[in-house]
Design an enzyme around this catalytic site. Sequence first.
Site, PDB file in Angstrom:
ATOM      1  CG  HIS A  45     126.584  19.575  54.516  1.00 36.36           C
ATOM      2  ND1 HIS A  45     126.963  19.494  53.194  1.00 36.36           N
ATOM      3  CD2 HIS A  45     126.371  20.896  54.761  1.00 36.36           C
ATOM      4  CE1 HIS A  45     126.967  20.705  52.660  1.00 36.36           C
ATOM      5  NE2 HIS A  45     126.618  21.568  53.600  1.00 36.36           N
ATOM      6  CG  HIS A  60     128.114  33.620  53.893  1.00 34.79           C
ATOM      7  ND1 HIS A  60     128.100  33.841  55.253  1.00 34.79           N
ATOM      8  CD2 HIS A  60     128.695  34.721  53.348  1.00 34.79           C
ATOM      9  CE1 HIS A  60     128.664  35.019  55.515  1.00 34.79           C
ATOM     10  NE2 HIS A  60     129.029  35.573  54.378  1.00 34.79           N
ATOM     11  CB  SER A  64     124.029  24.193  54.799  1.00 32.06           C
ATOM     12  OG  SER A  64     124.271  25.403  54.125  1.00 32.06           O
ATOM     13  CD  GLU A 108     124.838  32.977  48.021  1.00 28.13           C
ATOM     14  OE1 GLU A 108     125.678  33.725  47.484  1.00 28.13           O
ATOM     15  OE2 GLU A 108     125.121  32.162  48.917  1.00 28.13           O
ATOM     16  CD  GLU A 110     128.048  41.189  53.255  1.00 29.22           C
ATOM     17  OE1 GLU A 110     128.398  40.047  53.609  1.00 29.22           O
ATOM     18  OE2 GLU A 110     128.466  41.756  52.220  1.00 29.22           O
ATOM     19  N   GLY A 111     125.696  38.640  54.008  1.00 33.03           N
ATOM     20  CA  GLY A 111     125.633  37.601  55.026  1.00 33.03           C
ATOM     21  C   GLY A 111     126.086  38.045  56.401  1.00 33.03           C
ATOM     22  CG  ASP A 130     129.901  27.434  54.960  1.00 33.52           C
ATOM     23  OD1 ASP A 130     131.147  27.536  54.914  1.00 33.52           O
ATOM     24  OD2 ASP A 130     129.251  26.648  54.239  1.00 33.52           O
TER      25      ASP A 130
END
Length: 283
Positions: free
Chosen positions: A18, A41, A99, A117, A142-143, A163
Amino acid sequence: MNYRHAFHAGNHADVFKHLVLSRLIALMGRKEQPFAYLDSHAGVGLYDLKGDQASRTGEWLEGINRMWEAADVPELAADYLRVLRELNPGGGLRYYPGSPELARQLTRPQDRLHLNEKHPEDGRLLKDNMKHDRRVAVHLGEGWHIPRALLPVAEKRALMLIDPPFEQVDELQRCAQALKEAISRMRQTVAAIWYPIKDQRQLKRFYNDLAKSGAPKLLRVELYVHPVDSAEFGLNGSGLVIASPPWGLEEELKQLLPWLAEKLAQTQGGWRMDWLIEEKAGG
């Protein structure tokens, strides 16, 4: 989909990730032109460090708590700490931004955010946490589909964080593939991939895959809290690979990384930074 980031919120990997993200946003904000922030994500966006999940592990005590109590925090961490202070106005440390919340608070009125997400409950919480900001679009898919679904963006500039939870054995490979897709769809994308440092053999394959991604340039940055080759600990550190990092980031990280390595070390701290893909002359 068992992974819940609340157990790990505010740990050493979060602080590293971060803090670098805050600098990426600041450096991209030097140009007036808007940019889009994409988070593949995203998680829920905001975490209670005194809540049940974070309290069970206490990982934040060896992470953000050390930085919160430090008297010698570098000026380059000011943006990151400002968000933390605004979330914790009483002076105690309880709430930690994921994030999405960090990006929401540090981006400008002209910038736009796409947060994804997949976990159903976390997705609902993310939507609720972001509902008051009209710049934010929350996606529940789906990320791994984010690069092909959202790139290129209308803003002509994009910052993307990849991520994943790293629950599946092929996720390093999928990260490299996602980067390749992002670059093919919008070559100038500033793409950051976070990854855990555990298995050196897997990481070597990952680095090789990244080197073949086609990125114009690719910076590798790693922070260690234990010896990098130790088999004794579950997580020796974490890394970020950053495609097309904005000018100035490398010099900033040269200032930040030694301080972070010293402040967050658990048995033995360390760091490294190098180029997996160097910019071609005239590129």
